[in-house]
Design an enzyme around this catalytic site. Structure first.
Site, short mmCIF file in Angstrom:
data_model
loop_
_atom_site.label_atom_id
_atom_site.label_comp_id
_atom_site.label_asym_id
_atom_site.label_seq_id
_atom_site.Cartn_x
_atom_site.Cartn_y
_atom_site.Cartn_z
N SER A 240 0.85 -1.19 0.00
CA SER A 240 0.00 0.00 0.00
C SER A 240 0.88 1.24 0.00
CB SER A 240 -0.88 0.00 1.24
OG SER A 240 -0.09 0.33 2.36
N LYS A 241 0.21 2.37 0.09
CA LYS A 241 0.94 3.65 0.04
C LYS A 241 1.99 3.76 1.14
CE LYS A 241 -2.34 6.44 -2.44
NZ LYS A 241 -3.74 6.69 -2.16
N ARG A 242 1.79 2.98 2.22
CA ARG A 242 2.77 3.02 3.31
C ARG A 242 4.13 2.52 2.82
NH1 ARG A 242 1.74 -0.84 6.56
NH2 ARG A 242 -0.11 -1.52 5.49
N HIS A 243 4.11 1.65 1.81
CA HIS A 243 5.36 1.10 1.32
C HIS A 243 5.97 2.06 0.31
CE1 HIS A 243 3.29 -2.60 2.70
NE2 HIS A 243 4.50 -2.85 3.16
#
Ligand code: GLU
Length: 467
Positions: A240-243
């Site tokens: 996800s965007k966290r990565h």
């Protein structure tokens, strides 16, 4: 069967790498079966969908060469059709108006939370007389979902999956402002577009139950479902965007090749024996649902990068040149003239062998682009001390002894010079590199010298001596 697949992105951001994989799988499945691969932009959520995101998604799909057939379908254009279907369901007594207010539903939710059960609409308007409807409330339209039995999906990857119908409440088809819900729009569009197979992330598996219920209510056969495990990040959590770097556009900017990304994504959750390098032609020939794994695959940027390095080496030098020119010009502000282009082509094999991305090549290409006077790096300046300048002026005078100006000849000549003067190759090669490139790093220096030509090398050395 005439296979028709689709990719149905919601244009709320850039093309996610997982979305690109979904598009790839759908495209390959369609091509394998000589079918069609369609694109549908799911832009009904007007608050979150943007034209900018649509353009980025189209651009990156094209860049990845994930070409769709026919014109893209914009879901928001089918608004009237969606409403028409809801009217039909109401007429057939398969859907109904629900006037429950937000407050009422909030109370219901709270009550269910207190009882420790998941929130489910309780069907309070399902059988109520519509004459009791309040006048000042705009209703939503809900589907009369089956109350008993099970909804069963024979998923091509997950196998048979089922849910008790009492767990599926009467879902909303049309909101109170008259706009269709995602669930309804997807079903109507998949039907109208003649979709035969839906390959998508398994985060949509629960939606598939509800969608099947709508298909059944409409007496439409549903497409075959194929829910693929999601891609995970290195930490084992859903990518996800966290990565780091989950948008396809990032890889375009970093200088990855579309063919490398396609190959990498193909292997992420699909396999064909132990094959790692798979051409587009083989991918179409081999792609099947059998090869799709049931467990999620981990995104490994290092692996992608090494595949990229492989594809860079395979690619024709002229094509690489065309790809790196805009990068060089953007990064350095320099215009690449005809002479530099020729030099770049001559040096391209070495540049390719030393690089993992197009950006690496573009960075290293500057050696053939920078013109005199050079900007010497601090390290190069250190190397160009008076002692080395003296050495360079001696060597420069002797270059005329060299009959043929080729990389092997230059290397031999300098090696002989080292032997005679009891010096090491690096002690001479490094000052030459600093003098003619302005840097302490470059492609193989004898090759660079050969490509520059004797006159240019002499000129550069002279300038460096006098700098
Ligand atoms: N629009 C959905 C998404 O971007 C996909 C819907 C579907 O594939 O059915 O997640």
């Amino acid at each position: 069967m005439n296979v028709v697949t689709r990719f149905a992105p919601s244009p709320t951001g850039s093309l996610h790498i997982g979305g690109a994989r979904t598009a790839l799988f759908n495209m390959l499945f369609a091509r394998h079966h000589n079918g069609k691969f369609l694109l549908r932009i799911e832009d009904t959520d007007k608050k979150r969908s943007t034209d900018k995101a649509i353009n980025i998604i189209l651009r990156d799909l094209e860049w990845l060469d994930l070409r769709w057939d026919k014109e893209p379908v914009y879901q928001s254009n089918n608004y009237h059709r969606h409403r028409e279907i809801v009217d039909k369901l109401i007429k057939e007594d398969k859907a109904y108006k629900c006037y429950a207010t937000k407050d009422e539903l909030d109370d219901l939710r709270q009550k269910q939370i207190n009882e420790g059960i998941p929130y489910r609409y309780d069907g309070r308007w399902r059988n109520k007389e519509q004459s009791s409807a309040p006048i000042n409330i705009k209703p939503v339209i809900r589907l009369k979902s089956p109350l008993e039995g099970q909804t069963i999906i024979k998923d091509m990857v997950q196998g048979e999956v089922k849910v008790d119908n009492k767990e599926l409440d009467d879902m909303i088809l049309l909101r109170s402002d008259g706009t269709p819900t995602f669930m309804l729009a997807v079903v109507v569009d998949d039907h109208d577009m003649g979709i035969t197979h839906i390959i998508r992330g398994d985060d949509h598996l629960t939606n598939a139950f509800r969608q099947k219920v709508i298909f059944d209510a409409l007496n439409w056969p549903h497409p075959k479902f194929c829910h693929v495990p999601l891609i995970h990040g290195p930490d084992g959590k859903k990518l996800s965007k966290r990565h780091d770097a989950v948008g396809a556009d990032i890889y375009r900017k970093l200088g990855y090749l579309p063919e490398a990304i396609r190959n990498y994504l193909l292997r992420l959750g699909w396999s064909h024996g132990n094959d790692e390098i798979i051409s587009d032609k083989e991918a179409i020939e081999w792609f099947d649902v059998k090869g799709l794994g049931k467990s999620s695959a981990k995104f490994d940027k290092t692996k992608l990068t090494s595949l990229n390095a492989h594809y860079i080496k395979q690619k024709n030098n002229y094509e690489i040149l065309e790809l790196i020119l805009p990068m060089i010009e953007k990064n350095s502000g320099a215009t690449v003239d005809g002479v530099s282009r020729e030099m770049l082509l001559e040096g391209m094999n070495s540049l390719k062998n030393r690089s993992k991305t197009l950006s690496d090549i573009a960075d290293q290409s500057l050696v053939y682009v920078n013109k005199l006077p050079l900007n010497f790096s601090d390290k190069a300046k250190q190397i160009l001390n008076s002692e080395n300048k003296l050495l360079l002026s001696k060597i420069n005078r002797h270059f005329n002894d060299l009959s043929e100006w080729t990389a092997p000849n230059i290397e031999n000549w300098i090696k002989t010079y080292c032997d005679k003067n009891n010096s090491k190759l690096g002690n001479i090669a490094q000052p030459i590199r600093a003098a003619i490139t302005g840097s302490t790093q470059s492609p193989p220096i004898f090759e660079v010298m050969a490509i520059f030509g004797k006159k240019e090398v002499t000129l550069r050395i002279n300038q460096a001596i006098n700098s």
